[in-house]
Design an enzyme around this catalytic site. Structure first.
Site, PDB file in Angstrom:
ATOM      1  N   THR A   8      -0.523   7.713  17.695  1.00 24.95           N
ATOM      2  CA  THR A   8      -1.521   8.755  17.432  1.00 24.95           C
ATOM      3  C   THR A   8      -2.005   8.724  15.977  1.00 24.95           C
ATOM      4  OG1 THR A   8       0.105  10.430  16.771  1.00 24.95           O
ATOM      5  CG2 THR A   8      -0.456  10.294  19.137  1.00 24.95           C
ATOM      6  N   VAL A  39     -11.750   3.593  13.830  1.00 26.71           N
ATOM      7  CA  VAL A  39     -12.977   4.297  14.232  1.00 26.71           C
ATOM      8  C   VAL A  39     -14.188   3.379  14.035  1.00 26.71           C
ATOM      9  CG1 VAL A  39     -14.401   6.350  13.942  1.00 26.71           C
ATOM     10  CG2 VAL A  39     -11.934   6.529  13.638  1.00 26.71           C
ATOM     11  N   TYR A  90       0.833  -1.210   0.000  1.00 24.29           N
ATOM     12  CA  TYR A  90       0.000   0.000   0.000  1.00 24.29           C
ATOM     13  C   TYR A  90       0.866   1.258   0.000  1.00 24.29           C
ATOM     14  CZ  TYR A  90      -3.780   3.165   1.491  1.00 24.29           C
ATOM     15  OH  TYR A  90      -4.703   4.185   1.589  1.00 24.29           O
TER      16      TYR A  90
HETATM   17  N1  LIG Z   1     -10.342   6.524   4.330  1.00 24.03           N
HETATM   18  C1  LIG Z   1      -9.112   6.876   4.637  1.00 24.03           C
HETATM   19  O1  LIG Z   1      -8.810   7.101   5.814  1.00 24.03           O
HETATM   20  C2  LIG Z   1      -8.072   7.051   3.575  1.00 24.03           C
HETATM   21  C3  LIG Z   1      -6.839   7.590   3.960  1.00 24.03           C
HETATM   22  C4  LIG Z   1      -5.859   7.764   2.979  1.00 24.03           C
HETATM   23  C5  LIG Z   1      -6.120   7.457   1.667  1.00 24.03           C
HETATM   24  N2  LIG Z   1      -7.325   6.956   1.320  1.00 24.03           N
HETATM   25  C6  LIG Z   1      -7.535   6.607  -0.091  1.00 24.03           C
HETATM   26  O2  LIG Z   1      -8.832   7.006  -0.519  1.00 24.03           O
HETATM   27  C7  LIG Z   1      -9.356   6.052  -1.435  1.00 24.03           C
HETATM   28  C8  LIG Z   1     -10.728   5.576  -0.961  1.00 24.03           C
HETATM   29  O3  LIG Z   1     -10.622   5.032   0.335  1.00 24.03           O
HETATM   30  P1  LIG Z   1     -11.900   4.518   1.146  1.00 24.03           P
HETATM   31  O4  LIG Z   1     -11.637   4.761   2.566  1.00 24.03           O
HETATM   32  O5  LIG Z   1     -13.128   5.040   0.501  1.00 24.03           O
HETATM   33  O6  LIG Z   1     -11.762   2.959   0.913  1.00 24.03           O
HETATM   34  P2  LIG Z   1     -12.787   1.845   0.393  1.00 24.03           P
HETATM   35  O7  LIG Z   1     -12.097   0.543   0.535  1.00 24.03           O
HETATM   36  O8  LIG Z   1     -14.119   2.038   1.042  1.00 24.03           O
HETATM   37  O9  LIG Z   1     -12.952   2.224  -1.145  1.00 24.03           O
HETATM   38  C9  LIG Z   1     -12.094   1.755  -2.158  1.00 24.03           C
HETATM   39  C10 LIG Z   1     -12.936   1.383  -3.374  1.00 24.03           C
HETATM   40  O10 LIG Z   1     -12.071   0.958  -4.432  1.00 24.03           O
HETATM   41  C11 LIG Z   1     -12.604  -0.244  -4.999  1.00 24.03           C
HETATM   42  N3  LIG Z   1     -11.487  -0.991  -5.597  1.00 24.03           N
HETATM   43  C12 LIG Z   1     -10.442  -1.575  -4.952  1.00 24.03           C
HETATM   44  N4  LIG Z   1      -9.615  -2.150  -5.846  1.00 24.03           N
HETATM   45  C13 LIG Z   1     -10.148  -1.908  -7.084  1.00 24.03           C
HETATM   46  C14 LIG Z   1      -9.762  -2.264  -8.402  1.00 24.03           C
HETATM   47  N5  LIG Z   1      -8.645  -2.979  -8.652  1.00 24.03           N
HETATM   48  N6  LIG Z   1     -10.548  -1.865  -9.431  1.00 24.03           N
HETATM   49  C15 LIG Z   1     -11.690  -1.154  -9.206  1.00 24.03           C
HETATM   50  N7  LIG Z   1     -12.102  -0.810  -7.975  1.00 24.03           N
HETATM   51  C16 LIG Z   1     -11.335  -1.179  -6.923  1.00 24.03           C
HETATM   52  C17 LIG Z   1     -13.261  -0.953  -3.825  1.00 24.03           C
HETATM   53  O11 LIG Z   1     -14.198  -1.933  -4.200  1.00 24.03           O
HETATM   54  C18 LIG Z   1     -13.908   0.235  -3.087  1.00 24.03           C
HETATM   55  O12 LIG Z   1     -15.186   0.524  -3.602  1.00 24.03           O
HETATM   56  C19 LIG Z   1      -8.305   4.949  -1.547  1.00 24.03           C
HETATM   57  O13 LIG Z   1      -7.509   5.211  -2.681  1.00 24.03           O
HETATM   58  C20 LIG Z   1      -7.476   5.104  -0.295  1.00 24.03           C
HETATM   59  O14 LIG Z   1      -6.164   4.658  -0.482  1.00 24.03           O
HETATM   60  C21 LIG Z   1      -8.303   6.738   2.244  1.00 24.03           C
HETATM   61  O1  LIG Z   2      -9.321  -2.255  16.498  1.00 26.22           O
HETATM   62  C1  LIG Z   2      -8.336  -1.509  16.291  1.00 26.22           C
HETATM   63  C2  LIG Z   2      -7.895  -1.148  14.999  1.00 26.22           C
HETATM   64  C3  LIG Z   2      -6.791  -0.326  14.883  1.00 26.22           C
HETATM   65  N1  LIG Z   2      -6.159   0.159  15.983  1.00 26.22           N
HETATM   66  C4  LIG Z   2      -5.028   1.091  15.870  1.00 26.22           C
HETATM   67  O2  LIG Z   2      -5.527   2.282  15.326  1.00 26.22           O
HETATM   68  C5  LIG Z   2      -4.537   2.916  14.536  1.00 26.22           C
HETATM   69  C6  LIG Z   2      -5.156   3.273  13.204  1.00 26.22           C
HETATM   70  O3  LIG Z   2      -5.342   2.079  12.459  1.00 26.22           O
HETATM   71  P1  LIG Z   2      -6.285   2.004  11.189  1.00 26.22           P
HETATM   72  O4  LIG Z   2      -6.408   0.574  10.824  1.00 26.22           O
HETATM   73  O5  LIG Z   2      -7.545   2.761  11.429  1.00 26.22           O
HETATM   74  O6  LIG Z   2      -5.537   2.775  10.034  1.00 26.22           O
HETATM   75  P2  LIG Z   2      -4.052   3.316   9.787  1.00 26.22           P
HETATM   76  O7  LIG Z   2      -3.918   4.661  10.413  1.00 26.22           O
HETATM   77  O8  LIG Z   2      -3.047   2.310  10.201  1.00 26.22           O
HETATM   78  O9  LIG Z   2      -4.056   3.460   8.217  1.00 26.22           O
HETATM   79  C7  LIG Z   2      -5.027   4.355   7.680  1.00 26.22           C
HETATM   80  O10 LIG Z   2      -4.468   5.590   7.412  1.00 26.22           O
HETATM   81  C8  LIG Z   2      -3.993   5.922   6.162  1.00 26.22           C
HETATM   82  C9  LIG Z   2      -4.832   5.417   5.054  1.00 26.22           C
HETATM   83  O11 LIG Z   2      -4.187   5.523   3.830  1.00 26.22           O
HETATM   84  C10 LIG Z   2      -5.229   4.036   5.236  1.00 26.22           C
HETATM   85  O12 LIG Z   2      -6.129   3.787   4.208  1.00 26.22           O
HETATM   86  C11 LIG Z   2      -5.850   3.799   6.555  1.00 26.22           C
HETATM   87  O13 LIG Z   2      -6.093   2.478   6.750  1.00 26.22           O
HETATM   88  C12 LIG Z   2      -3.363   1.969  14.477  1.00 26.22           C
HETATM   89  O14 LIG Z   2      -2.376   2.395  15.376  1.00 26.22           O
HETATM   90  C13 LIG Z   2      -3.911   0.635  14.945  1.00 26.22           C
HETATM   91  O15 LIG Z   2      -2.955  -0.116  15.644  1.00 26.22           O
HETATM   92  C14 LIG Z   2      -6.610  -0.179  17.246  1.00 26.22           C
HETATM   93  O16 LIG Z   2      -6.058   0.252  18.261  1.00 26.22           O
HETATM   94  N2  LIG Z   2      -7.682  -1.015  17.360  1.00 26.22           N
END
Ligand SMILES: NC(=O)c1ccc[n+]([C@@H]2O[C@H](COP(=O)([O-])OP(=O)(O)OC[C@H]3O[C@@H](n4cnc5c(N)ncnc54)[C@H](O)[C@@H]3O)[C@@H](O)[C@H]2O)c1
Ligand SMILES: O=c1ccn([C@@H]2O[C@H](COP(=O)(O)OP(=O)(O)O[C@H]3OC[C@@H](O)[C@H](O)[C@H]3O)[C@@H](O)[C@H]2O)c(=O)[nH]1
Length: 345
Positions: free
Chosen positions: A241, A219, A176
């Protein structure tokens, strides 16, 4: 042509952006902006669809392979004349006529992106190449949703966009982190070499209604656990954090970035920083004061701290988050209670 003066960045393309494709031009006159959202059936993507569909001049096309997304997230738009939904995997080429591409497709939760790491890196590398090829062919502007994970386990705090990061290239998160880093490189190479209009958002943890209940991110885990009277699982040490942004703020930032003149990368996130223990305590207090908080094992390479410096977003996009964590959590609780069928006591 992008210039330092107009976009606030030092990244100057040597070429003007490509012309829209003859196919797009040859069509009968149409005022609409045709917008492709890859990953639009997912969490952030479906909220972005909702916002873009509010503008009657937008036609929205979603492509998604439904790995972590769902048609259910888009049910209010299915059948709408300005909306199309296509089952498609971005690792395969796509031929379509569009003006803008929001490229979100990629599993975002660590448990899902680690499930099939080879597929995750293919999605980031081949998927982004395919979308850049499409942008080049049709002269579309393309926005990539990159991530705070490009900073890895950061040695600079808070993180600003000049920081190059501290990423393990061979770890279980690398599919990732490194995948997104290559995706950013591809975006800039297409910009410099072919004049493609690019935008890069580095998104920090975003939460809100419609996250998968079993998404696995912190969350959604804590809220579902609190509602189900299950212990909140804080992964060790609990002092790590994160900074949590509500999804409506995120969508607003993404649209401002797409519509503005700055290539980015630009951090989008809420600078409010919490330890995972503090997050658990907030969820306990707001949702279920009876619930237990337990400490459980963590996974390798978990970043120890994360907080965005959003000076650039404020100055260049006029953007900053408006929803505090303690206001956003109850909004998410409402949605989770409805979906779990567990009303407030
Ligand atoms: N939510 C966050 O905290 C967070 C943080 C940083 C970056 N992002 C980025 O934002 C974007 C959306 O994240 P999200 O939280 O909505 O995640 P999500 O998993 O809910 O959404 C991702 C979507 O992409 C689709 N997908 C995955 N692989 C695919 C493929 N090969 N072809 C077509 N579709 C595909 C999934 O089915 C899903 O609908 C991602 O690129 C993620 O890396 C999210
Ligand atoms: O049940 C849980 C899940 C997670 N955690 C902790 O919570 C923190 C956040 O974890 P998350 O799984 O929510 O996500 P992360 O912050 O590691 O990555 C995230 O941030 C950047 C985005 O690009 C990624 O898509 C997103 O997954 C980590 O330190 C993890 O150890 C818990 O303490 N309990």
């Amino acid at each position: 042509m992008a210039s330092e003066a107009s976009n606030g960045d030092n990244h100057v393309s040597s070429k003007p952006p490509p012309e829209p494709s003859p196919l797009r031009k040859a069509k009968f006159f149409q005022a609409n902006m045709r917008i492709l959202i890859t990953g639009g059936a997912g969490f952030i993507g479906s909220h972005l669809v909702d916002r873009l569909m509010q503008n009657e001049k937008n036609e929205v096309i979603v492509v998604d392979n439904y790995f972590t997304g769902s048609k259910d997230n888009l049910r209010q738009w299915i059948g709408h004349p300005r909306f199309e939904l296509i089952r498609h995997d971005v690792t395969e080429p796509l031929l379509i006529e569009v003006d803008q591409i929001y490229h979100l497709a990629c599993p975002a939760s660590p448990i899902f992106y680690k499930y099939n790491p080879v597929k995750t890196i293919k999605t980031n590398v081949i998927g982004t190449l395919n979308m850049l090829g499409l942008a080049k062919r049709v002269g579309a502007r393309i926005l990539l949703t990159s991530t705070s994970e490009v900073y890895g386990d950061p040695l600079m705090h808070p993180q600003d966009e000049t920081y190059w990061g501290n990423v393990n290239p061979i770890g279980v998160r690398s599919c990732y982190d490194e995948g997104k880093r290559v995706a950013e490189t591809l975006m800039f190479d297409y910009h410099r070499q072919h004049g493609i209009e690019i935008r890069i958002a580095r998104i920090f943890n975003t939460y809100g209604p419609r996250m998968n209940i079993d998404d696995g991110r912190v969350v959604s885990n804590f809220i579902a656990q609190a509602i189900r009277d299950e212990p909140l699982t804080v992964q060790l040490p609990g002092t790590q954090t994160r900074s949590f942004c509500y999804v409506s703020d995120m969508v607003d930032g993404l649209i401002r970035l797409m519509e503005g003149d700055n290539t980015g990368p630009i951090n989008l996130g809420n600078p409010g920083e919490f330890t995972m223990l503090e997050l658990a305590e907030n969820v306990k207090e707001l949702i279920n004061p009876e619930v237990e908080i337990v400490k459980v094992e963590n996974t390798p390479d978990d970043p120890r701290q994360r907080k965005p410096d959003i000076t650039k977003a404020k100055e260049l996009l006029g953007w900053e988050p408006t929803i505090k964590l303690r206001d956003g959590l109850p909004l998410m609780e409402d949605d989770f209670r409805k979906r779990l069928g567990i009303p407030r006591k």
